[in-house]
Design a protein around this motif. Structure first.
Motif, PDB file in Angstrom:
ATOM      1  N   PRO A  96      -5.385 -62.963 -19.302  1.00 19.76           N
ATOM      2  CA  PRO A  96      -4.472 -61.859 -18.974  1.00 19.76           C
ATOM      3  C   PRO A  96      -4.717 -61.328 -17.562  1.00 19.76           C
ATOM      4  CG  PRO A  96      -6.129 -61.144 -20.544  1.00 19.76           C
ATOM      5  CD  PRO A  96      -6.334 -62.615 -20.349  1.00 19.76           C
ATOM      6  N   TRP A  97      -3.653 -60.767 -16.976  1.00 25.22           N
ATOM      7  CA  TRP A  97      -3.674 -60.293 -15.602  1.00 25.22           C
ATOM      8  C   TRP A  97      -3.738 -58.770 -15.555  1.00 25.22           C
ATOM      9  CZ3 TRP A  97      -1.476 -63.328 -11.226  1.00 25.22           C
ATOM     10  CH2 TRP A  97      -1.246 -64.666 -11.552  1.00 25.22           C
ATOM     11  N   PRO A  98      -4.547 -58.187 -14.670  1.00 23.35           N
ATOM     12  CA  PRO A  98      -4.478 -56.744 -14.422  1.00 23.35           C
ATOM     13  C   PRO A  98      -3.164 -56.427 -13.691  1.00 23.35           C
ATOM     14  CG  PRO A  98      -6.514 -57.686 -13.546  1.00 23.35           C
ATOM     15  CD  PRO A  98      -5.651 -58.819 -13.962  1.00 23.35           C
ATOM     16  N   VAL A  99      -2.682 -55.216 -13.831  1.00 24.84           N
ATOM     17  CA  VAL A  99      -1.396 -54.829 -13.247  1.00 24.84           C
ATOM     18  C   VAL A  99      -1.378 -55.030 -11.732  1.00 24.84           C
ATOM     19  CG1 VAL A  99       0.234 -52.927 -12.929  1.00 24.84           C
ATOM     20  CG2 VAL A  99      -0.906 -53.219 -15.119  1.00 24.84           C
ATOM     21  N   ASP A 100      -2.463 -54.693 -11.046  1.00 24.02           N
ATOM     22  CA  ASP A 100      -2.464 -54.832  -9.586  1.00 24.02           C
ATOM     23  C   ASP A 100      -2.321 -56.281  -9.135  1.00 24.02           C
ATOM     24  OD1 ASP A 100      -5.083 -55.330 -10.558  1.00 24.02           O
ATOM     25  OD2 ASP A 100      -5.966 -54.821  -8.623  1.00 24.02           O
ATOM     26  N   GLU A 101      -2.901 -57.219  -9.878  1.00 28.27           N
ATOM     27  CA  GLU A 101      -2.775 -58.635  -9.529  1.00 28.27           C
ATOM     28  C   GLU A 101      -1.368 -59.144  -9.792  1.00 28.27           C
ATOM     29  OE1 GLU A 101      -5.838 -61.213 -11.032  1.00 28.27           O
ATOM     30  OE2 GLU A 101      -7.403 -59.760 -10.528  1.00 28.27           O
ATOM     31  N   VAL A 102      -0.730 -58.664 -10.862  1.00 22.46           N
ATOM     32  CA  VAL A 102       0.657 -59.058 -11.148  1.00 22.46           C
ATOM     33  C   VAL A 102       1.561 -58.525 -10.044  1.00 22.46           C
ATOM     34  CG1 VAL A 102       2.584 -58.878 -12.757  1.00 22.46           C
ATOM     35  CG2 VAL A 102       0.264 -59.139 -13.630  1.00 22.46           C
ATOM     36  N   ALA A 103       1.317 -57.297  -9.608  1.00 25.89           N
ATOM     37  CA  ALA A 103       2.120 -56.711  -8.536  1.00 25.89           C
ATOM     38  C   ALA A 103       2.012 -57.549  -7.265  1.00 25.89           C
ATOM     39  CB  ALA A 103       1.670 -55.276  -8.278  1.00 25.89           C
ATOM     40  N   GLU A 104       0.805 -57.951  -6.933  1.00 26.33           N
ATOM     41  CA  GLU A 104       0.600 -58.764  -5.733  1.00 26.33           C
ATOM     42  C   GLU A 104       1.256 -60.135  -5.876  1.00 26.33           C
ATOM     43  OE1 GLU A 104      -3.096 -60.580  -3.124  1.00 26.33           O
ATOM     44  OE2 GLU A 104      -3.463 -58.919  -4.500  1.00 26.33           O
ATOM     45  N   PHE A 105       1.107 -60.749  -7.032  1.00 25.03           N
ATOM     46  CA  PHE A 105       1.651 -62.089  -7.265  1.00 25.03           C
ATOM     47  C   PHE A 105       3.178 -62.101  -7.257  1.00 25.03           C
ATOM     48  CE2 PHE A 105       2.976 -65.489 -10.221  1.00 25.03           C
ATOM     49  CZ  PHE A 105       2.491 -66.580  -9.515  1.00 25.03           C
ATOM     50  N   THR A 106       3.789 -61.093  -7.880  1.00 22.50           N
ATOM     51  CA  THR A 106       5.246 -61.073  -8.013  1.00 22.50           C
ATOM     52  C   THR A 106       5.936 -60.302  -6.895  1.00 22.50           C
ATOM     53  OG1 THR A 106       5.193 -59.076  -9.377  1.00 22.50           O
ATOM     54  CG2 THR A 106       5.141 -61.206 -10.524  1.00 22.50           C
ATOM     55  N   GLU A 159       3.511 -63.754 -20.165  1.00 17.69           N
ATOM     56  CA  GLU A 159       4.486 -62.761 -19.694  1.00 17.69           C
ATOM     57  C   GLU A 159       4.605 -62.799 -18.169  1.00 17.69           C
ATOM     58  OE1 GLU A 159       7.183 -59.613 -20.947  1.00 17.69           O
ATOM     59  OE2 GLU A 159       6.378 -61.464 -21.741  1.00 17.69           O
ATOM     60  N   VAL A 160       3.501 -63.017 -17.473  1.00 16.19           N
ATOM     61  CA  VAL A 160       3.542 -63.149 -16.013  1.00 16.19           C
ATOM     62  C   VAL A 160       4.334 -64.386 -15.631  1.00 16.19           C
ATOM     63  CG1 VAL A 160       2.166 -63.436 -13.908  1.00 16.19           C
ATOM     64  CG2 VAL A 160       1.368 -61.920 -15.725  1.00 16.19           C
ATOM     65  N   ARG A 161       4.110 -65.482 -16.352  1.00 13.25           N
ATOM     66  CA  ARG A 161       4.859 -66.724 -16.090  1.00 13.25           C
ATOM     67  C   ARG A 161       6.353 -66.514 -16.337  1.00 13.25           C
ATOM     68  NH1 ARG A 161       1.407 -71.305 -16.099  1.00 13.25           N
ATOM     69  NH2 ARG A 161      -0.723 -70.705 -16.587  1.00 13.25           N
ATOM     70  N   ARG A 162       6.685 -65.801 -17.411  1.00 18.23           N
ATOM     71  CA  ARG A 162       8.096 -65.528 -17.699  1.00 18.23           C
ATOM     72  C   ARG A 162       8.717 -64.701 -16.580  1.00 18.23           C
ATOM     73  NH1 ARG A 162      11.108 -61.621 -18.593  1.00 18.23           N
ATOM     74  NH2 ARG A 162       9.422 -60.134 -18.841  1.00 18.23           N
ATOM     75  N   LEU A 163       8.007 -63.693 -16.147  1.00 21.93           N
ATOM     76  CA  LEU A 163       8.495 -62.817 -15.094  1.00 21.93           C
ATOM     77  C   LEU A 163       8.676 -63.607 -13.791  1.00 21.93           C
ATOM     78  CD1 LEU A 163       9.193 -59.888 -14.344  1.00 21.93           C
ATOM     79  CD2 LEU A 163       6.788 -59.554 -13.787  1.00 21.93           C
ATOM     80  N   ALA A 164       7.743 -64.503 -13.494  1.00 24.22           N
ATOM     81  CA  ALA A 164       7.813 -65.293 -12.271  1.00 24.22           C
ATOM     82  C   ALA A 164       8.967 -66.300 -12.291  1.00 24.22           C
ATOM     83  CB  ALA A 164       6.495 -66.019 -12.035  1.00 24.22           C
ATOM     84  N   THR A 165       9.288 -66.832 -13.468  1.00 24.08           N
ATOM     85  CA  THR A 165      10.347 -67.846 -13.546  1.00 24.08           C
ATOM     86  C   THR A 165      11.715 -67.265 -13.852  1.00 24.08           C
ATOM     87  OG1 THR A 165       9.794 -68.296 -15.855  1.00 24.08           O
ATOM     88  CG2 THR A 165       8.788 -69.706 -14.207  1.00 24.08           C
ATOM     89  N   GLU A 166      11.783 -66.286 -14.750  1.00 28.56           N
ATOM     90  CA  GLU A 166      13.075 -65.733 -15.177  1.00 28.56           C
ATOM     91  C   GLU A 166      13.441 -64.458 -14.443  1.00 28.56           C
ATOM     92  OE1 GLU A 166      13.015 -65.076 -19.365  1.00 28.56           O
ATOM     93  OE2 GLU A 166      12.277 -67.088 -19.800  1.00 28.56           O
TER      94      GLU A 166
END
Length: 76
Positions: free
Chosen positions: A25-35, A66-73
Motif C-alpha cells: 500500500p501507498w502513503p497518500v503523499d507518495e500517491v500524490a507525487e506519483f499521480t 487502487e493506485v494502479r486503477r487511478l493511474a490507468t483509468e
C-alpha cells in the motif's frame, strides 16, 4: 497484474527510484507525487468514497490496486 515502471532514464541527475514491491500500500503523499494530484484532492476523493483507503493506526494508506486503477483509468 503488470508492475508499474517509472522510466529511470528521464529522472533528473542524482534522483533515483526505489523499487516498490507489488501489492504494497501507498502513503497518500507518495500517491500524490506519483499521480501529480494534490494530497488534498486525494483526501477529498477518499471522503467522497471514490478512492478506497485503509487506516493503520494513524496512517492512511491507499491499496496498490487502487493506485494502479487511478493511474490507468483516472478519477471516477
Amino acid at each position: 497484474v503488470m508492475p508499474l515502471h517509472i522510466p529511470t532514464d528521464r529522472l533528473p541527475a542524482g534522483l533515483s527510484v526505489a523499487p516498490r514491491p507489488p501489492g504494497k500500500p501507498w502513503p497518500v503523499d507518495e500517491v500524490a507525487e506519483f499521480t501529480t494530484l494534490s494530497e488534498r484532492h486525494l483526501r477529498r476523493m477518499m471522503a467522497a468514497g471514490s478512492l478506497r483507503f485503509v487506516r493503520v493506526g494513524r496512517r492512511v494508506l491507499i491499496p496498490d490496486a487502487e493506485v494502479r486503477r487511478l493511474a490507468t483509468e483516472g478519477q471516477r
